[in-house]
Design a protein around this motif. Structure first.
Motif, mmCIF file in Angstrom:
data_model
loop_
_atom_site.group_PDB
_atom_site.id
_atom_site.type_symbol
_atom_site.label_atom_id
_atom_site.label_comp_id
_atom_site.label_asym_id
_atom_site.label_seq_id
_atom_site.Cartn_x
_atom_site.Cartn_y
_atom_site.Cartn_z
ATOM 1 N N ASN A 107 0.820 -1.214 0.000
ATOM 2 C CA ASN A 107 0.000 0.000 0.000
ATOM 3 C C ASN A 107 0.852 1.261 0.000
ATOM 4 O OD1 ASN A 107 -1.910 -1.983 0.473
ATOM 5 N ND2 ASN A 107 -3.031 -0.809 2.007
ATOM 6 N N ALA A 108 2.052 1.165 0.584
ATOM 7 C CA ALA A 108 2.922 2.335 0.721
ATOM 8 C C ALA A 108 3.467 2.824 -0.611
ATOM 9 C CB ALA A 108 4.086 2.014 1.661
ATOM 10 N N GLU A 109 3.172 2.142 -1.705
ATOM 11 C CA GLU A 109 3.612 2.609 -3.024
ATOM 12 C C GLU A 109 3.079 4.012 -3.300
ATOM 13 O OE1 GLU A 109 3.573 1.192 -7.741
ATOM 14 O OE2 GLU A 109 2.403 0.096 -6.237
ATOM 15 N N SER A 110 1.913 4.337 -2.737
ATOM 16 C CA SER A 110 1.320 5.657 -2.974
ATOM 17 C C SER A 110 2.151 6.775 -2.355
ATOM 18 C CB SER A 110 -0.104 5.704 -2.422
ATOM 19 O OG SER A 110 -0.099 5.510 -1.013
ATOM 20 N N THR A 111 3.031 6.443 -1.384
ATOM 21 C CA THR A 111 3.872 7.483 -0.782
ATOM 22 C C THR A 111 4.886 8.036 -1.773
ATOM 23 O OG1 THR A 111 5.505 5.888 0.061
ATOM 24 C CG2 THR A 111 3.637 6.422 1.499
ATOM 25 N N LEU A 112 5.108 7.344 -2.882
ATOM 26 C CA LEU A 112 6.017 7.855 -3.912
ATOM 27 C C LEU A 112 5.502 9.160 -4.501
ATOM 28 C CD1 LEU A 112 6.913 4.560 -5.840
ATOM 29 C CD2 LEU A 112 8.263 5.719 -4.088
ATOM 30 N N LEU A 113 4.200 9.407 -4.354
ATOM 31 C CA LEU A 113 3.631 10.649 -4.880
ATOM 32 C C LEU A 113 4.080 11.867 -4.086
ATOM 33 C CD1 LEU A 113 1.735 10.850 -7.374
ATOM 34 C CD2 LEU A 113 1.904 8.555 -6.400
ATOM 35 N N ALA A 114 4.725 11.648 -2.949
ATOM 36 C CA ALA A 114 5.281 12.778 -2.216
ATOM 37 C C ALA A 114 6.375 13.468 -3.023
ATOM 38 C CB ALA A 114 5.835 12.309 -0.864
ATOM 39 N N MET A 115 7.004 12.741 -3.956
ATOM 40 C CA MET A 115 8.061 13.339 -4.778
ATOM 41 C C MET A 115 7.510 14.406 -5.733
ATOM 42 S SD MET A 115 10.738 11.560 -7.474
ATOM 43 C CE MET A 115 9.392 10.804 -8.406
ATOM 44 N N PRO A 116 6.557 14.091 -6.626
ATOM 45 C CA PRO A 116 6.021 15.166 -7.477
ATOM 46 C C PRO A 116 5.300 16.244 -6.683
ATOM 47 C CG PRO A 116 4.759 13.138 -7.759
ATOM 48 C CD PRO A 116 5.997 12.773 -6.991
ATOM 49 N N ILE A 155 5.806 17.575 -14.222
ATOM 50 C CA ILE A 155 5.586 17.046 -12.878
ATOM 51 C C ILE A 155 4.279 16.259 -12.823
ATOM 52 C CG2 ILE A 155 5.180 17.673 -10.466
ATOM 53 C CD1 ILE A 155 6.984 20.133 -10.982
ATOM 54 N N GLY A 156 3.257 16.777 -13.501
ATOM 55 C CA GLY A 156 1.991 16.058 -13.574
ATOM 56 C C GLY A 156 2.142 14.715 -14.255
ATOM 57 N N TRP A 157 2.972 14.659 -15.294
ATOM 58 C CA TRP A 157 3.225 13.379 -15.983
ATOM 59 C C TRP A 157 3.870 12.384 -15.035
ATOM 60 C CZ3 TRP A 157 7.881 10.858 -17.177
ATOM 61 C CH2 TRP A 157 7.755 9.754 -18.020
ATOM 62 N N ILE A 158 4.826 12.830 -14.240
ATOM 63 C CA ILE A 158 5.449 11.953 -13.249
ATOM 64 C C ILE A 158 4.406 11.437 -12.263
ATOM 65 C CG2 ILE A 158 7.093 11.854 -11.329
ATOM 66 C CD1 ILE A 158 8.781 13.942 -12.821
ATOM 67 N N ALA A 159 3.545 12.350 -11.790
ATOM 68 C CA ALA A 159 2.522 11.972 -10.814
ATOM 69 C C ALA A 159 1.555 10.947 -11.393
ATOM 70 C CB ALA A 159 1.768 13.215 -10.343
ATOM 71 N N PHE A 192 -3.373 14.907 -3.248
ATOM 72 C CA PHE A 192 -2.673 16.120 -2.846
ATOM 73 C C PHE A 192 -1.682 16.533 -3.931
ATOM 74 C CE2 PHE A 192 -0.143 18.094 0.964
ATOM 75 C CZ PHE A 192 -0.398 19.356 0.462
ATOM 76 N N ALA A 193 -0.977 15.556 -4.492
ATOM 77 C CA ALA A 193 -0.001 15.854 -5.549
ATOM 78 C C ALA A 193 -0.687 16.439 -6.784
ATOM 79 C CB ALA A 193 0.768 14.587 -5.918
ATOM 80 N N ILE A 194 -1.802 15.846 -7.177
ATOM 81 C CA ILE A 194 -2.537 16.350 -8.346
ATOM 82 C C ILE A 194 -3.048 17.757 -8.068
ATOM 83 C CG2 ILE A 194 -4.514 15.984 -9.869
ATOM 84 C CD1 ILE A 194 -4.290 12.982 -9.197
ATOM 85 N N ALA A 195 -3.564 17.982 -6.856
ATOM 86 C CA ALA A 195 -4.071 19.310 -6.500
ATOM 87 C C ALA A 195 -2.967 20.353 -6.540
ATOM 88 C CB ALA A 195 -4.711 19.266 -5.110
ATOM 89 N N MET A 196 -1.756 19.982 -6.110
ATOM 90 C CA MET A 196 -0.645 20.928 -6.123
ATOM 91 C C MET A 196 -0.253 21.295 -7.553
ATOM 92 S SD MET A 196 1.280 22.722 -4.099
ATOM 93 C CE MET A 196 1.215 21.902 -2.502
#
Length: 403
Positions: A107-116, A155-159, A192-196
């Motif tokens: 489940n922690a794979e989603s924490t990778l979105l903290a990067m973008p 950055i959006g593409w990465i996310a 949160f990443a998409i919103a940013m």
């Protein structure tokens, strides 16, 4: 036996990108001083020339406010960039470890979105630095907007690539997502990443005078904002069910307040869009509507700040992971809610109460409510300094078996 010194951050987690994010957010809180206290008649935001003019002709309190804001922006923007560079280097090394593969299959794979998420915040922080410290930047700003949108698109593409890999894995077949470990709002990090990225895309809508640029900004930010809202609703709904059944994961407790920064980011996006629609496409709102809209957003934030505070207090989180000796990378998730609440309060006060003539700017009532925003900002500053000292300072010597 040989002895060495370590620090908690040496056990790397992508969640440490939130350290960069928090510093960047505090940069925004200091920019709010300039945004709402410094006159800027020629531009929708204060620029170097406006700040210099206010400094030369302003009163002592104005000069003090400007000095605090400029120093705060410079320091925390530096901290934001320094932390981002450290994270990118540490993340590159982390990807070569077995722990990375384990994370990618959990489940922690989603924490990778903290990067973008952190990268998008840094772009916003750099834009603020440019406005404050670079003379005549506004004369070329129309050339900068397309460049900024390209940066946010990358950055959006990465996310979306990371989100696609995660959802493709867990939704392609059953049994790959651990529902028992979904008992927090950690899965809202992608939203949160998409919103940013969305709020970054919305900036030209509020500041550009080129209709094509404004239109692209409005459409792109709308698409991203709607996706962020949908993702937030779905992830939060399923997480609440898991939390009611299994209780809230203790180290992920701060994520209960992730709704607060998501609301602020999307709220700023809507305000920017409204300004662009007004100035470029002659669509009109009024100050009263804006005041009520911002009050509704603040209501959501107060609710989730209260929820998070109740659960974290019951779990003894602050005593262990903030004030105490225990460390958890997830502690950095505490910074964003206080940053976001401070920023939203500044908008509510100045774009809502003052604009609607409810309070007089710089009057007694104005400073009473502004004190709430500044208090929240100070908590965020303290948290960043405290957590950085906890996680990035060398600990006492630890015995390590000799080879």
């Amino acid at each position: 036996m040989a002895a060495t010194q370590t620090r908690p951050a040496d056990s790397y987690s992508p969640i440490y990108f939130l350290a960069s994010l928090g510093a960047g957010g505090i940069t925004v809180t200091f920019f709010m001083f300039l945004m709402f206290w410094v006159p800027h008649p020629a531009a929708p935001v204060p620029v170097f020339e406006d700040i210099a003019a206010a400094w030369s002709s302003g009163s002592l309190p104005m000069q003090a406010g400007i000095a605090i804001a400029v120093v705060g922006i410079a320091y925390f923007a530096f901290l934001n960039i320094k932390s981002l560079i450290w994270n990118l280097n540490a993340y590159a090394a982390f990807k070569r470890t077995p722990a990375y593969e384990t994370l990618r299959n959990s489940n922690a794979e989603s924490t990778l979105l903290a990067m973008p998420l952190a990268m998008a915040m840094t772009v916003n922080a750099l834009f603020i630095v440019g406005l404050v410290f670079v003379p005549k930047l506004w004369s070329i700003v129309e050339y900068l907007f397309p460049m900024a949108m390209v940066a946010f698109a990358l950055i959006g593409w990465i996310a979306f690539r990371l989100i696609g890999e995660f959802l493709g894995r867990v939704l392609s077949k059953g049994g790959l997502f651990d529902v028992t470990a979904h008992n927090s709002f950690a899965q809202l990090t992608p939203a949160f990443a998409i919103a940013m990225v969305a709020v970054g895309f919305s900036a030209p809508a509020a500041m550009s005078t080129a209709p094509a640029t404004v239109a692209v900004s409005l459409i792109a930010s709308t698409v991203l904002g709607v996706i962020a809202i949908l993702y937030t609703i779905l992830a939060a709904t399923t997480a609440v069910t898991s939390m009611l059944h299994y209780g809230t994961a203790r180290e992920a407790g701060p994520t209960l307040m992730i709704i607060v920064p998501i609301v602020t980011v999307l709220g700023i996006m809507f305000i920017r869009q409204d300004h662009g629609l007004h100035t470029t496409f002659d669509a009109h709102g009024n100050a009263g509507e804006t005041m009520v809209f911002l009050a509704r957003l603040l209501s959501i934030q107060v609710a989730f700040l209260g929820l998070g505070a109740v659960v974290l207090k019951a779990q003894g989180y602050f005593n262990d992971f903030v004030i105490g000796s225990k460390t958890s990378p997830g502690s950095y998730a505490l910074v964003c809610p206080f940053v976001a609440f401070s920023v939203m309060m500044q908008f509510f006060i100045n774009k809502g109460l003052v604009a609607a003539d409810v309070v007089t700017k710089f009057g007694t009532a104005y400073w009473v409510v502004t004190a709430i925003a500044i208090a929240s900002q100070l908590v965020a500053v303290w948290l960043v300094l405290r957590l950085n000292r906890q996680h990035f300072s060398k600990s006492a010597a630890v015995a390590v078996p000799a080879e």
